[in-house]
Design a protein around this motif. Structure first.
Motif, mmCIF file in Angstrom:
data_model
loop_
_atom_site.group_PDB
_atom_site.id
_atom_site.type_symbol
_atom_site.label_atom_id
_atom_site.label_comp_id
_atom_site.label_asym_id
_atom_site.label_seq_id
_atom_site.Cartn_x
_atom_site.Cartn_y
_atom_site.Cartn_z
ATOM 1 N N GLY A 38 42.364 35.018 44.472
ATOM 2 C CA GLY A 38 41.097 35.627 44.858
ATOM 3 C C GLY A 38 41.266 36.437 46.124
ATOM 4 O O GLY A 38 42.290 36.385 46.801
ATOM 5 N N PRO A 39 40.266 37.212 46.489
ATOM 6 C CA PRO A 39 40.379 38.169 47.591
ATOM 7 C C PRO A 39 40.443 37.498 48.951
ATOM 8 O O PRO A 39 39.869 36.445 49.171
ATOM 9 N N ALA A 40 41.159 38.134 49.871
ATOM 10 C CA ALA A 40 41.236 37.659 51.251
ATOM 11 C C ALA A 40 41.226 38.833 52.213
ATOM 12 O O ALA A 40 41.794 38.769 53.294
ATOM 13 N N SER A 41 40.561 39.933 51.830
ATOM 14 C CA SER A 41 40.552 41.130 52.658
ATOM 15 C C SER A 41 39.820 40.931 53.971
ATOM 16 O O SER A 41 40.065 41.653 54.941
ATOM 17 N N SER A 42 38.897 39.968 54.042
ATOM 18 C CA SER A 42 38.141 39.791 55.277
ATOM 19 C C SER A 42 39.033 39.324 56.418
ATOM 20 O O SER A 42 38.700 39.523 57.587
ATOM 21 N N LEU A 43 40.174 38.717 56.093
ATOM 22 C CA LEU A 43 41.116 38.320 57.137
ATOM 23 C C LEU A 43 42.375 39.172 57.144
ATOM 24 O O LEU A 43 42.924 39.470 58.197
ATOM 25 N N TYR A 44 42.841 39.575 55.964
ATOM 26 C CA TYR A 44 44.137 40.231 55.882
ATOM 27 C C TYR A 44 44.061 41.717 55.566
ATOM 28 O O TYR A 44 45.083 42.392 55.567
ATOM 29 N N GLY A 45 42.876 42.219 55.287
ATOM 30 C CA GLY A 45 42.738 43.650 55.063
ATOM 31 C C GLY A 45 43.267 44.089 53.716
ATOM 32 O O GLY A 45 43.203 43.372 52.712
ATOM 33 N N ALA A 101 32.805 27.235 46.570
ATOM 34 C CA ALA A 101 32.303 28.512 46.059
ATOM 35 C C ALA A 101 32.557 29.584 47.113
ATOM 36 O O ALA A 101 32.492 29.310 48.320
ATOM 37 N N SER A 102 32.849 30.783 46.679
ATOM 38 C CA SER A 102 33.095 31.875 47.621
ATOM 39 C C SER A 102 32.652 33.202 47.016
ATOM 40 O O SER A 102 32.653 33.386 45.794
ATOM 41 N N PHE A 103 32.281 34.101 47.914
ATOM 42 C CA PHE A 103 31.917 35.464 47.516
ATOM 43 C C PHE A 103 32.393 36.403 48.610
ATOM 44 O O PHE A 103 32.322 36.084 49.804
ATOM 45 N N GLY A 104 32.898 37.561 48.204
ATOM 46 C CA GLY A 104 33.355 38.521 49.203
ATOM 47 C C GLY A 104 33.674 39.856 48.584
ATOM 48 O O GLY A 104 33.560 40.050 47.364
ATOM 49 N N THR A 105 34.053 40.772 49.430
ATOM 50 C CA THR A 105 34.472 42.097 48.980
ATOM 51 C C THR A 105 35.913 42.322 49.415
ATOM 52 O O THR A 105 36.423 41.668 50.320
ATOM 53 N N SER A 107 36.222 46.131 45.749
ATOM 54 C CA SER A 107 35.941 45.075 44.779
ATOM 55 C C SER A 107 34.871 44.141 45.325
ATOM 56 O O SER A 107 34.695 43.998 46.537
ATOM 57 N N TYR A 108 34.173 43.503 44.382
ATOM 58 C CA TYR A 108 33.170 42.479 44.689
ATOM 59 C C TYR A 108 33.573 41.245 43.887
ATOM 60 O O TYR A 108 33.769 41.318 42.677
ATOM 61 N N ASN A 109 33.698 40.110 44.588
ATOM 62 C CA ASN A 109 34.360 38.965 43.977
ATOM 63 C C ASN A 109 33.561 37.688 44.166
ATOM 64 O O ASN A 109 32.906 37.486 45.190
ATOM 65 N N ALA A 110 33.633 36.813 43.165
ATOM 66 C CA ALA A 110 33.008 35.496 43.243
ATOM 67 C C ALA A 110 33.933 34.479 42.588
ATOM 68 O O ALA A 110 34.530 34.756 41.545
#
Length: 751
Positions: free
Chosen positions: A208-215, A491-495, A527-530
């Motif tokens: 799953g996405p981790a752009s909020s920390l790793y870009g 649960a997680s949600f992010g872009t 992307s938009y992820n859940a």
């Protein structure tokens, strides 16, 4: 009387012959067996690791007093004094408690030191013992046994590839070493090669996405390779094997001390394969010939108040080539008579971490990598250089029930090659060389809020500024609910976002088979992820079941589309005028029995497709069904066996115009079996069979293999009805070209 005397005599002989002096027992935490817990006798080199049931045994000890020390990541170290008697096996069991103060248990999920069980983001952890169940020469092949992770070959000649997570292509997967983005896009093919397995402490996988920390580059997931601490690593580790195909791999690691406060760990990996095999009779090598040397050196520094300081460097050199069997480097490299793909790679990496000597917990990290690639794909030259500098600093602060993380990062990428990717061209050719120089500045903040013992909330936000794409926002929210120790809901949600350089990611852009065309200026992908994850531990009378289920959904806009269907002579890059979706379900089941059997099983169902102008098409190399199986049984007396395998359902494959090959692959099963004999705490041998069912492609892996340059070059008569297709050596791959093979190896460890 004679029977009685014989019974007594044989009993005495058996007692003398078979009596052992030592200690044995089991390492547990509650009902959980702590597999690979390190058991050592202090002030000696005697030690071992617990097996699949948590059992350990140290034999051939001299009678006397000892101090036994047991260590396991995430748990408090236990020491116990014991007296070993002659001709007796002393039983000592250990119960380890979770160490809430231990650092760097999980770093890839939230960047903060946190226990796996406490992490809001689900993280899968794989130990060296897992990797040893199917010995491989690189992590690229080893991750094949992880459910939902698929190493995908993108070239059937040079055998380069990338790693897919939940059906998303390799560029969406970020590779980290010790939490740092050391593996740049140019080396995504080679970054997981040459890391000595003897240096690996564990591998963490975040799906799953981790752009909020790793870009950028962290849209699909993260694979974080954690190397061993130089202070606690074994004194010496050797692991080498060879196969019936004459592939040879050697890993070696040694630690040493420099002064009172510096510990160093040196690791070397060497791999060699030099056989020209063509079992499918298409005139091309089945497996790329290669020679690789990698040297890794890590230093850990002891500082006041336990502050962190470490540094590591790695150098990799690789020479690989594949092509027509009679290809000769001196005669044919870059020529148009005999087709071959030849790649020389030189790569250097450096990473470091330093905690500032301040009362606030402020950490600084840096990484640097330099990559030079000298390649020819047939007549097409690809000479590339890339340098990436990365640095970040963050402040870690606990405020009552809030755990704050605030930081900033800077990444600078320099990239130059001899293709149209970094040049200005006109009808006459190159007008001006224009290397890519791309800085990226980011800031991020994260708050892990403990509402109570059962509920945690994770809030994160990142802002990046790119000189081409300007400001990019990446929010993130996560929630963890723990109604009981045996049930956890996450649960997680992010872009996410990704800044793209297609020439460093898509191997098809590098070959001479197609002309590269950009339909428009490319925009960054978004992307938009859940994700919804549920884990459930079920104690039973005969063992423990661990269930882990995940539902995932990602919606992509501006997705980069590599169109190979519109024109068979071109590859056209464009932002998708529509959207793409990756969605599905995965289930992992881990069973540890009270008797010496352990099972790991997994299955994933997913739909990965793009939709444009009302038309829906599945993405390439994304099977709807896939899964894995691992079974380990310990027979005692040092003998154990591992049965491993993975399977994939039909997946869509890239084809050329008038292609005679099917659009979808068949069901594929790859299975392996291994037997290990452990002689003592230091030495063991292992051997087995890979690709047990001899699974091979049923169709031609290379289109028009009989005619790579327009004129028959390998003396093969063209098959009937196949003259209309073009030569295409890439992408049509759903299983390795290497059939059944045996292997034999040994490991030697000094603690």
């Amino acid at each position: 009387m004679r029977t009685l005397i014989l019974t007594v005599v044989f009993g005495l002989i058996s007692a003398v012959v078979f009596a052992q002096t030592g200690v044995k027992g089991r390492v547990l935490s509650g009902e959980t067996s702590l597999v690979e817990a390190v058991v050592k006798i202090e002030n000696t080199t005697i030690g071992t690791v617990a097996d699949q049931g948590g059992y350990y045994e140290l034999t051939s000890l001299k009678p006397g007093n000892y101090t036994l020390r047991v260590e396991y990541i995430g748990y408090k170290t236990v020491r116990r004094k014991l007296l070993v008697m002659a001709d007796q096996m002393t039983t000592v069991n250990f119960e380890l408690a979770v160490d809430a103060d231990l650092n760097e248990i999980v770093v890839s999920a939230t960047l903060k030191p946190v226990l796996k069980s406490e992490s809001v983001v689900p993280v899968e952890i794989y130990t060296p013992k897992f990797l040893q169940k199917n010995p491989t020469s690189s992590l690229f092949e080893a991750v094949r046994l992880i459910n939902g992770v698929q190493p995908q070959l993108n070239c059937n000649v040079c055998n380069t590839g990338d790693i897919h997570i939940n059906g998303m292509e390799g560029p969406y997967t970020m590779i980290l070493i010790d939490g740092m983005p050391i593996v740049s896009s140019l080396s995504s093919v080679y970054g997981l090669s040459g890391i000595p397995n003897s240096l690996i402490e564990r591998v963490e996988v975040v799906k799953g996405p981790a752009s909020s920390l790793y870009g950028t580059e962290a849209m699909g997931g993260i694979i974080n390779v954690i190397t061993k601490d130089a202070k606690s690593a074994p004194l010496l580790s050797l692991d080498g094997f060879t196969t019936s195909w004459l592939e040879t791999n050697l890993d070696a690691a040694m630690k040493f001390k420099i002064g009172e406060n510096t510990n160093s760990l040196l690791g070397i990996n060497y791999f060699k394969y030099g056989e020209r095999k063509d079992h499918n009779k298409d005139g091309f090598t089945d497996v790329t010939l290669q020679e690789r040397v990698s040297v890794f050196n890590k230093w850990n520094f002891d500082r006041a108040e336990g502050r962190t300081a470490s540094m590591a460097v790695r150098y990799l050199y690789e020479d690989r080539w594949g092509g027509e069997n009679h290809w000769n480097r001196k005669r044919d490299r870059g020529g148009d008579q005999v087709y071959g793909e030849s790649i020389f790679t030189n790569r250097m990496e450096a990473i470091g971490m330093y905690q500032l000597p301040t009362t606030p917990n402020i950490y600084t990290q840096f990484s640097y990598n330099w990559h030079q690639q000298n390649s020819f794909y047939g007549t097409e030259s690809y000479q590339a250089k890339q340098q990436v500098i990365f640095g970040q600093a963050y402040w870690d602060k606990e405020l009552r029930n809030h755990s704050l993380l605030v930081g900033t990062s800077y990444k600078y990428t320099y990239y130059d090659d001899d293709t149209r990717g970094t040049g200005i061209y006109d009808e006459d050719g190159l007008v001006e060389n224009d290397p890519m120089k791309r800085p990226n500045l980011g800031i991020f903040v994260q708050d892990e809020w403990t509402l109570n013992k059962q509920n945690k909330l994770l809030l994160g936000y990142r802002f990046d500024y790119d000189k081409v794409h300007k400001g990019i926002h990446s929010p993130r929210i996560g929630y963890k609910f723990t109604p009981s120790p045996h049930h956890v809901l996450r649960a997680s949600f992010g872009t996410g976002f990704r800044v793209v350089n297609v020439f460093t990611e898509d191997h098809r852009a590098l070959t001479g088979a197609r002309e590269v065309v950009f339909a428009e200026a490319l925009n960054p992908e978004k992307s938009y992820n859940a994700n919804l994850n549920y884990s459930w531990k079920v104690p039973a009378s005969f063992g423990v079941f661990n269930f882990d289920a995940t539902a995932f959904y990602s919606y992509f806009t501006n997705k980069i589309d590599a169109d190979t269907d519109t024109d068979q002579t071109k590859i056209i890059y464009d932002n998708l005028d529509g959207h793409a979706i990756s969605q599905g379900l995965s289930l992992n089941v881990d069973v540890v029995f009270d008797f010496p059997l352990k099972l790991m099983m997994g299955a994933t169902y997913m739909e990965v497709y793009r939709k444009e102008e009302g038309e829906r098409n599945s993405l390439y190399h994304s099977p709807k069904w896939s899964g894995n199986l691992l079974a380990t049984y310990d027979f005692g007396s040092g003998f154990s066996t591992d049965l491993t395998g993975n399977w994939t359902g039909p997946m869509r494959l890239p084809r050329v115009e008038d292609d005679y090959r099917p659009e979808y692959s068949p069901w594929v099963v790859l299975a392996n079996i291994q037997v290990t004999k452990k002689f003592n705490e230091r030495f063991e041998i292992y051997g087995g069979v890979k690709n047990l069912f001899n699974t091979l492609p049923k169709e031609d892996a290379i289109a028009r293999w009989w005619d790579p340059y327009g004129e028959p070059g390998n003396g093969v008569t063209p098959p009937a009805g196949r003259n209309d297709v073009i030569f295409e050596p890439n992408d049509y791959s759903y299983t390795p070209l290497q059939g059944i093979q045996g292997f034999l190896g040994l490991r030697y460890t000094v603690f």
